[in-house]
Motif scaffolding. Structure first.
Motif, PDB file in Angstrom:
ATOM      1  N   PHE A  91     -72.561  34.887 -48.149  1.00  0.00           N
ATOM      2  CA  PHE A  91     -73.447  35.738 -47.356  1.00  0.00           C
ATOM      3  C   PHE A  91     -73.966  36.914 -48.188  1.00  0.00           C
ATOM      4  O   PHE A  91     -73.325  37.344 -49.147  1.00  0.00           O
ATOM      5  N   THR A  93     -74.043  39.948 -47.290  1.00  0.00           N
ATOM      6  CA  THR A  93     -73.154  41.129 -47.185  1.00  0.00           C
ATOM      7  C   THR A  93     -71.686  40.742 -47.424  1.00  0.00           C
ATOM      8  O   THR A  93     -70.785  41.390 -46.919  1.00  0.00           O
ATOM      9  N   ASN A  95     -69.223  39.408 -46.365  1.00  0.00           N
ATOM     10  CA  ASN A  95     -68.485  38.985 -45.157  1.00  0.00           C
ATOM     11  C   ASN A  95     -67.045  38.568 -45.455  1.00  0.00           C
ATOM     12  O   ASN A  95     -66.580  37.524 -44.985  1.00  0.00           O
ATOM     13  N   MET A  97     -62.932  39.248 -45.061  1.00  0.00           N
ATOM     14  CA  MET A  97     -62.059  39.856 -44.049  1.00  0.00           C
ATOM     15  C   MET A  97     -61.430  41.116 -44.647  1.00  0.00           C
ATOM     16  O   MET A  97     -60.683  41.025 -45.634  1.00  0.00           O
ATOM     17  N   PRO A  98     -61.707  42.272 -44.068  1.00  0.00           N
ATOM     18  CA  PRO A  98     -61.223  43.517 -44.690  1.00  0.00           C
ATOM     19  C   PRO A  98     -59.707  43.653 -44.716  1.00  0.00           C
ATOM     20  O   PRO A  98     -59.173  44.384 -45.540  1.00  0.00           O
ATOM     21  N   VAL A  99     -59.022  42.965 -43.785  1.00  0.00           N
ATOM     22  CA  VAL A  99     -57.555  43.115 -43.739  1.00  0.00           C
ATOM     23  C   VAL A  99     -56.838  42.148 -44.682  1.00  0.00           C
ATOM     24  O   VAL A  99     -55.628  42.209 -44.824  1.00  0.00           O
ATOM     25  N   LEU A 100     -57.611  41.252 -45.301  1.00  0.00           N
ATOM     26  CA  LEU A 100     -56.987  40.270 -46.209  1.00  0.00           C
ATOM     27  C   LEU A 100     -57.290  40.639 -47.664  1.00  0.00           C
ATOM     28  O   LEU A 100     -58.340  41.205 -47.969  1.00  0.00           O
ATOM     29  N   GLU A 104     -55.978  36.156 -50.218  1.00  0.00           N
ATOM     30  CA  GLU A 104     -55.889  35.649 -48.840  1.00  0.00           C
ATOM     31  C   GLU A 104     -57.253  35.240 -48.298  1.00  0.00           C
ATOM     32  O   GLU A 104     -57.356  34.275 -47.530  1.00  0.00           O
ATOM     33  N   GLU A 107     -57.879  31.957 -49.674  1.00  0.00           N
ATOM     34  CA  GLU A 107     -56.917  30.989 -49.132  1.00  0.00           C
ATOM     35  C   GLU A 107     -57.267  30.564 -47.706  1.00  0.00           C
ATOM     36  O   GLU A 107     -56.950  29.446 -47.274  1.00  0.00           O
ATOM     37  N   TYR A 108     -57.935  31.453 -46.968  1.00  0.00           N
ATOM     38  CA  TYR A 108     -58.135  31.240 -45.530  1.00  0.00           C
ATOM     39  C   TYR A 108     -58.736  29.859 -45.169  1.00  0.00           C
ATOM     40  O   TYR A 108     -58.180  29.154 -44.316  1.00  0.00           O
ATOM     41  N   PRO A 109     -59.848  29.441 -45.807  1.00  0.00           N
ATOM     42  CA  PRO A 109     -60.409  28.132 -45.423  1.00  0.00           C
ATOM     43  C   PRO A 109     -59.445  26.975 -45.681  1.00  0.00           C
ATOM     44  O   PRO A 109     -59.441  25.989 -44.944  1.00  0.00           O
ATOM     45  N   TRP A 111     -56.184  27.197 -45.418  1.00  0.00           N
ATOM     46  CA  TRP A 111     -55.194  27.252 -44.334  1.00  0.00           C
ATOM     47  C   TRP A 111     -55.757  26.609 -43.062  1.00  0.00           C
ATOM     48  O   TRP A 111     -55.077  25.831 -42.397  1.00  0.00           O
ATOM     49  N   ILE A 112     -57.032  26.923 -42.799  1.00  0.00           N
ATOM     50  CA  ILE A 112     -57.681  26.300 -41.628  1.00  0.00           C
ATOM     51  C   ILE A 112     -57.712  24.776 -41.805  1.00  0.00           C
ATOM     52  O   ILE A 112     -57.517  24.014 -40.866  1.00  0.00           O
ATOM     53  N   ARG A 156     -64.274  31.700 -52.171  1.00  0.00           N
ATOM     54  CA  ARG A 156     -63.952  31.247 -50.813  1.00  0.00           C
ATOM     55  C   ARG A 156     -64.849  30.079 -50.401  1.00  0.00           C
ATOM     56  O   ARG A 156     -64.396  29.131 -49.750  1.00  0.00           O
TER      57      ARG A 156
ATOM     58  N   MET B   1     -49.188  35.736 -48.863  1.00  0.00           N
ATOM     59  CA  MET B   1     -49.060  35.886 -47.405  1.00  0.00           C
ATOM     60  C   MET B   1     -48.904  34.520 -46.750  1.00  0.00           C
ATOM     61  O   MET B   1     -49.501  33.546 -47.171  1.00  0.00           O
ATOM     62  N   HIS B   3     -50.172  32.544 -44.205  1.00  0.00           N
ATOM     63  CA  HIS B   3     -51.347  32.648 -43.350  1.00  0.00           C
ATOM     64  C   HIS B   3     -51.021  32.201 -41.944  1.00  0.00           C
ATOM     65  O   HIS B   3     -50.421  31.161 -41.727  1.00  0.00           O
ATOM     66  N   ARG B  11     -52.257  42.572 -38.798  1.00  0.00           N
ATOM     67  CA  ARG B  11     -53.013  43.475 -39.681  1.00  0.00           C
ATOM     68  C   ARG B  11     -54.200  44.088 -38.947  1.00  0.00           C
ATOM     69  O   ARG B  11     -54.539  45.250 -39.168  1.00  0.00           O
ATOM     70  N   ASN B  12     -54.820  43.304 -38.083  1.00  0.00           N
ATOM     71  CA  ASN B  12     -55.963  43.851 -37.340  1.00  0.00           C
ATOM     72  C   ASN B  12     -55.545  45.009 -36.448  1.00  0.00           C
ATOM     73  O   ASN B  12     -56.296  45.971 -36.262  1.00  0.00           O
ATOM     74  N   ARG B  15     -55.554  48.237 -38.240  1.00  0.00           N
ATOM     75  CA  ARG B  15     -56.812  48.657 -38.861  1.00  0.00           C
ATOM     76  C   ARG B  15     -57.282  49.982 -38.323  1.00  0.00           C
ATOM     77  O   ARG B  15     -57.683  50.870 -39.043  1.00  0.00           O
ATOM     78  N   LYS B 301     -69.262  40.637 -36.388  1.00  0.00           N
ATOM     79  CA  LYS B 301     -69.682  39.964 -37.615  1.00  0.00           C
ATOM     80  C   LYS B 301     -68.519  39.167 -38.231  1.00  0.00           C
ATOM     81  O   LYS B 301     -68.705  38.052 -38.726  1.00  0.00           O
ATOM     82  N   GLU B 302     -67.355  39.759 -38.168  1.00  0.00           N
ATOM     83  CA  GLU B 302     -66.167  39.064 -38.686  1.00  0.00           C
ATOM     84  C   GLU B 302     -65.886  37.794 -37.907  1.00  0.00           C
ATOM     85  O   GLU B 302     -65.524  36.763 -38.482  1.00  0.00           O
ATOM     86  N   THR B 305     -68.209  35.263 -39.026  1.00  0.00           N
ATOM     87  CA  THR B 305     -67.837  34.728 -40.337  1.00  0.00           C
ATOM     88  C   THR B 305     -66.677  33.737 -40.215  1.00  0.00           C
ATOM     89  O   THR B 305     -66.707  32.654 -40.813  1.00  0.00           O
ATOM     90  N   ILE B 309     -66.909  29.786 -41.316  1.00  0.00           N
ATOM     91  CA  ILE B 309     -66.123  29.108 -42.358  1.00  0.00           C
ATOM     92  C   ILE B 309     -65.098  28.141 -41.776  1.00  0.00           C
ATOM     93  O   ILE B 309     -64.209  27.676 -42.476  1.00  0.00           O
TER      94      ILE B 309
END
Lengths: 230, 409
Positions: A91, A93, A95, A97-100, A104, A107-109, A111-112, A156, B1, B3, B11-12, B15, B301-302, B305, B309
Motif C-alpha cells: 500500500f 501508506t 499499512n 500493524m503498529p503493535v507488531l 511479526e 509473519e502475520y499472513p 500465521w493466517i 509481507r 511472538m 501469533h 497489544r491493542n 495502545r 484502516k487497520e 488491511t 491480507i
C-alpha cells in the motif's frame, strides 16, 4: 499462464443522485512473472481497478479471473483465503500493524495461512534478509523510516509466495531515492521468485522499471506500451 | 511472538493507555460497588439472622408432635415430659452446642401501679446467657440461679411499666387447668434484643418458677443452638432420623421456619441488590461498548488491511471479542483487589453506621463482609458483560467494506 484476466470490467459508484463510472470496460491479461505498471493521474480509476483485481471489490460488470479462477462466485471467506494465499498487497501508506514488530508483521499472513511456527520463522527471516531488514526485525513500524516500512510491506506481500503482488502507488509516500530503491527491490523479487507484479504510479522515473505500461484515464485504458527491462 | 488474536488483542488494549485506564476505572468502580454493597447486604443478613437466632429462637426448636398445628390454642396438651432424656440424645448429634428448654405463658405483669400483658418464658438460667448472646443486658444482670424468683424483662416493657431494678413485680397467669395463679418476683435485669415488639412483651424467669406457676413439671419446647447456622439443615435431618429411630413423638422447626420477618427482609434486600446489579451492569456495558466502538473507528484502516491480507470476518470478530474479554479480565482482577481493600478499609474504620431498621430499637455499625460468592459473581459477570459489550463493535468491524476501510484516514 494467465495470472490476471479482466474482461470488460466496469465499476459504477452512486454519489448521491449521480452515478460515477470509475472504471469502464477495461480488459487486461497479465502473465506469470510480468512486471506491469498501470499509470495515470489521481482519480483516473487506478485504485478502483486494483481493488477489483485484488478481490477487494466486485465489478459492476465484467469478469475477473485470478489464475484462471473466476472470482465472482466466491464467498467472502473464500476470497479471504485467495487473497491470503495468492495475492500480496503493497500500500501507498505501508499499512503495517503498529503493535507488531517488523518480524511479526511479515509473519502475520503465514500465521493466517496456518503455517507452523518453525516454518514461519525460517521463511520470515529469509524474507527480512532479502529486503535487508534482518537487523531491524524487532523494531515496530514507528521505529522504522518510510523506506524501511515499505520494505517490511514488500516482505509481507511476498512472504506467502503469492502468484500476484499488487502495489498501489508504493512509492508515493517516499522520496525519489527511496522510491527507486523500493522498485529495485520489487524487481529483484520479481526476478528471484517469478512473482507477477502490478503496480501503479504517475512518476515517470518509476514507470521505467515496468515491462508493460498501461495508461489509464477516466476509467479507461488509453494506451499500452511494452518495454525492454533495463 | 506466538501469533494469535489473543496476543494481538492484548497489544491493542495497551495502545491507548489513557482510554483503557478510563475503561478499567469504570469497571473497577462498578465492581467495588458490587463487592461493597454485596458485602453490606450479606452482613445485614448475617446480623439479622444471628440476632434472631441468638436472642429468641435458637437454631432448632423441638416440640411434641402436633404442637405446631394445635399447640398455640392449647399448649398444655403438647408439653414435653422427658426433657432430660432428649437432652442427652440431642447432645450426641454433631454441631449441637447447647440444648435448653422453655416453658412459655401469657399473663399480666404488674408493679402494683401499672400492669401490662406479657409473654413470659421459663428458661434455664445457666444456659440462657449462651443462647441469648445477642441479647444485651442494659441494666441489672441476667438470671443466674435456678429456682430463685427473679425476672428479666424487655427494655420497652420496663419503660412502659416504669419499673426499676430491685422492684417487686407480680406476674399473674392462668394454669393449664384454668385456675388463676400469681407469683411475686424481683426485677433483676433489663434486656434489649433490638426487636421493639419483642422487647415490649418478653419476661424471662427461671424455668422451675414458671413450672410452679403453671403447676407442671414439663416443658413446652426444646431449643437447640448449633456451632454454626450453616449446619441447621443437616442437624434437622439427623433429628428427624433420631425421632424415627427412637420412636419419639416429636416434631421440629428450624429458625428459618420461625423467622418470617427475616425472610421478608432477605427478599427485599435481594430485590434491591438485583436492581443495583442491573444498573451497574448497564453502566459497565456502555462504558466498554463505547471504548470498543471508538477503538473500531480509530482502526478502520487497520481492519481493512487485515482483511485485505487474508483475515476472515471471523478473525476480526475474534480479535475484538478477545479485546473485550481481556479488558474484562483485567478490570475484574483489579476490581476484586480494589473491592477487598476498600471493604477492609471501611471495616477498619468501624463500619458504616446504620439507623435502626424497621421494628428495631437500635442502630448498628454495618461491616462489609468479604463474600466469596459475591466476589465470584462480580468477577464472572464483569468478564461476561465486557465480552458482550464488545459484540456490537466487533460486528461493526466485520461489516466494514474493505475498500472503504483502506481509503479511511
Amino acid at each position: 499462464m494467465s495470472i490476471v484476466s479482466a474482461r470488460q470490467v466496469s465499476k459504477e459508484y452512486k454519489l448521491g443522485k449521480t452515478t460515477v463510472l470509475a472504471v469502464q470496460k477495461i480488459n487486461l491479461e497479465v502473465e506469470k512473472g510480468e512486471f506491469v505498471c498501470i499509470c495515470g493521474p489521481s482519480g483516473s480509476g487506478k485504485t478502483t481497478f486494483f481493488n477489483i483485481i485484488g478481490c477487494l471489490d466486485k465489478p459492476t460488470e465484467g469478469t475477473v479471473q485470478i489464475m484462471n479462477q473466476d472470482v465472482s462466485g466466491l464467498s467472502d471467506a473464500q476470497l479471504s483465503e485467495l487473497r491470503n494465499k495468492s495475492i500480496g498487497f503493497i500500500f501507498q501508506t505501508f499499512n503495517l500493524m503498529p503493535v507488531l514488530t517488523a518480524y511479526e508483521n511479515v509473519e502475520y499472513p503465514l500465521w493466517i495461512l496456518g503455517k507452523e511456527k518453525r516454518e514461519r520463522r525460517r521463511i520470515v527471516l529469509k524474507m527480512l534478509e532479502d529486503v535487508g531488514l534482518l537487523e531491524h526485525k524487532d523494531h515496530k513500524p514507528d521505529e522504522l523510516s518510510g523506506g524501511q516500512r515499505q520494505r517490511v510491506a514488500v516482505a509481507r506481500a511476498l512472504v506467502t509466495m503469492p502468484a500476484l503482488v499488487l502495489a498501489d502507488e508504493p512509492t508515493a509516500n517516499l522520496d525519489s531515492k527511496t522510491g527507486v530503491a523500493i522498485l529495485e527491490l520489487m524487481r529483484k523479487m520479481n526476478d528471484e521468485f517469478s512473482t507477477t507484479f502490478i503496480f501503479s504510479t504517475h512518476d515517470p522515473q518509476i514507470m521505467e522499471y515496468a515491462q508493460k505500461i498501461y495508461h489509464i484515464s477516466d476509467g479507461r485504458f488509453i494506451e499500452e506500451e511494452s518495454r525492454k527491462r533495463g | 511472538m506466538k501469533h494469535s488474536f489473543f496476543t494481538l488483542a492484548l497489544r491493542n488494549i495497551f495502545r491507548n493507555k489513557r482510554r483503557t485506564s478510563i475503561t478499567l476505572l469504570s469497571i473497577v468502580s462498578g465492581m467495588v460497588c458490587l463487592i461493597v454493597f454485596g458485602g453490606f447486604v450479606e452482613y445485614s443478613f448475617w446480623g439479622l439472622r444471628e440476632s434472631t437466632i441468638r436472642s429468641q429462637l435458637g437454631h432448632i426448636q423441638v416440640y411434641k408432635k402436633g404442637y405446631s398445628e394445635k399447640g398455640v390454642a392449647n399448649p398444655s396438651k403438647y408439653l414435653i415430659d422427658d426433657f432430660q432424656r432428649m437432652e442427652g440424645l440431642f447432645y450426641k448429634i454433631p454441631y449441637v452446642e447447647l440444648v435448653t428448654a422453655r416453658l412459655s405463658f401469657s399473663g399480666l405483669i404488674s408493679t402494683g401501679e401499672n400492669s401490662l400483658i406479657c409473654k413470659g418464658d421459663g428458661v434455664i438460667p445457666e444456659k440462657e446467657a449462651k443462647l441469648a448472646s445477642f441479647e444485651e443486658i442494659v441494666d441489672g444482670e441476667g438470671l443466674f440461679e435456678e429456682g430463685k424468683e427473679e425476672v428479666v424483662i424487655g427494655s420497652e416493657m420496663q419503660k412502659s411499666l416504669g419499673a426499676r431494678i430491685g422492684d417487686d413485680l407480680t406476674i399473674l397467669t392462668t394454669t393449664p387447668s384454668g385456675m388463676m395463679n400469681a407469683v411475686d418476683i424481683k426485677l433483676v435485669g433489663i434486656a434489649r434484643s433490638g426487636a421493639k415488639d419483642y422487647d415490649s412483651v418478653f419476661a424471662k424467669l427461671p424455668l422451675s418458677v414458671v413450672q410452679r406457676l403453671l403447676f407442671t413439671t414439663e416443658v413446652e419446647k426444646i431449643v437447640i443452638l448449633l456451632d454454626k447456622t450453616e449446619h441447621t439443615q443437616e442437624v434437622a435431618q439427623q433429628l428427624n432420623l433420631l425421632f424415627k429411630e427412637k420412636g419419639l413423638n416429636m416434631e421440629l422447626k428450624t429458625w428459618n421456619d420461625l423467622a418470617p420477618f427475616y425472610q421478608a427482609v432477605v427478599r427485599l434486600y435481594i430485590g434491591i441488590f438485583g436492581v443495583i446489579k442491573v444498573i451497574i451492569a448497564i453502566l459497565v456495558l456502555f462504558s466498554i461498548a463505547n471504548t470498543m466502538t471508538m477503538s473500531v473507528f480509530e482502526r478502520v484502516k487497520e481492519i481493512g488491511t487485515l482483511r485485505a491480507i487474508g483475515t476472515k470476518k471471523s478473525g476480526i470478530l475474534k480479535l475484538f471479542l478477545w479485546e473485550g474479554f481481556l479488558i474484562g479480565i483485567m478490570g475484574a482482577v483489579m476490581g476484586i483487589i480494589a473491592g477487598i481493600l476498600i471493604a477492609q478499609g471501611i471495616n477498619l474504620c468501624g463500619g458504616i453506621y446504620m439507623p435502626p431498621p424497621p421494628a428495631m430499637t437500635t442502630g448498628y455499625n454495618a461491616l462489609i463482609l468479604i463474600v466469596p460468592g459475591v466476589l465470584l459473581y462480580a468477577f464472572l459477570s464483569t468478564i461476561v458483560i465486557s465480552t458482550i459489550s464488545a459484540c456490537y463493535p466487533a460486528l461493526r468491524a466485520t461489516r466494514l467494506s474493505i475498500v472503504e476501510s483502506l481509503g479511511h484516514n
